[in-house]
Design an enzyme around this catalytic site. Structure first.
Site, mmCIF file in Angstrom:
data_model
loop_
_atom_site.group_PDB
_atom_site.id
_atom_site.type_symbol
_atom_site.label_atom_id
_atom_site.label_comp_id
_atom_site.label_asym_id
_atom_site.label_seq_id
_atom_site.Cartn_x
_atom_site.Cartn_y
_atom_site.Cartn_z
ATOM 1 C CB VAL A 13 -0.977 0.030 1.203
ATOM 2 C CG1 VAL A 13 -2.001 -1.087 1.086
ATOM 3 C CG2 VAL A 13 -0.242 -0.040 2.518
ATOM 4 C CB SER A 14 0.670 4.290 -1.912
ATOM 5 O OG SER A 14 0.739 3.469 -3.045
ATOM 6 C CB THR A 15 -1.062 6.514 2.069
ATOM 7 O OG1 THR A 15 -2.362 5.918 2.068
ATOM 8 C CG2 THR A 15 -0.793 7.178 0.733
ATOM 9 C CD GLN A 18 -3.431 3.324 -0.331
ATOM 10 O OE1 GLN A 18 -2.236 3.104 -0.287
ATOM 11 N NE2 GLN A 18 -4.087 3.527 -1.462
#
Length: 108
Positions: A13-15, A18
């Site tokens: 996940v990027s952040t 999330q």
């Protein structure tokens, strides 16, 4: 178990907002449906542009050492941070005879 190869599940996940839960559930179901019981999960929380992804580095080390038969990933953009980076990863997988499966994109 010497000689036993595993199915690697790669999640990213990027952040921090999330979660990997939906990716994990989908890919675990894919593995169960195909009878792949020897699995190892590698998960990163990092932007796709981030070059420091510890779980991906561990995964590629395991690929090079012959411990992985296949990688199951939700989408290609979860694996590579750019097209050229993804191409290098795919080349390395091919050189080590490791399959890449992305069920949500029909890649098998």
């Amino acid at each position: 178990m010497a000689g036993v190869k595993t199915t690697a599940i790669y999640l990213r996940v990027s952040t921090t907002d999330q979660t990997i839960d939906s990716q994990r559930d989908d890919l675990a179901a894919t593995c169960r449906q195909r009878g792949w019981t020897e699995t190892a999960v590698y998960e990163d929380q990092a932007s796709g542009a981030d070059s420091t992804r510890p779980a991906l580095a561990r995964l590629l080390t395991d690929v090079r050492s012959g411990r992985v038969d296949r990688i199951v990933c939700f989408k290609l953009d979860r694996l590579g941070r750019s097209l050229s980076h993804l191409a290098r990863i795919i080349d390395e997988l091919a050189a080590n005879r490791v399959a890449l499966i992305c069920p949500s994109q029909g890649i098998d």
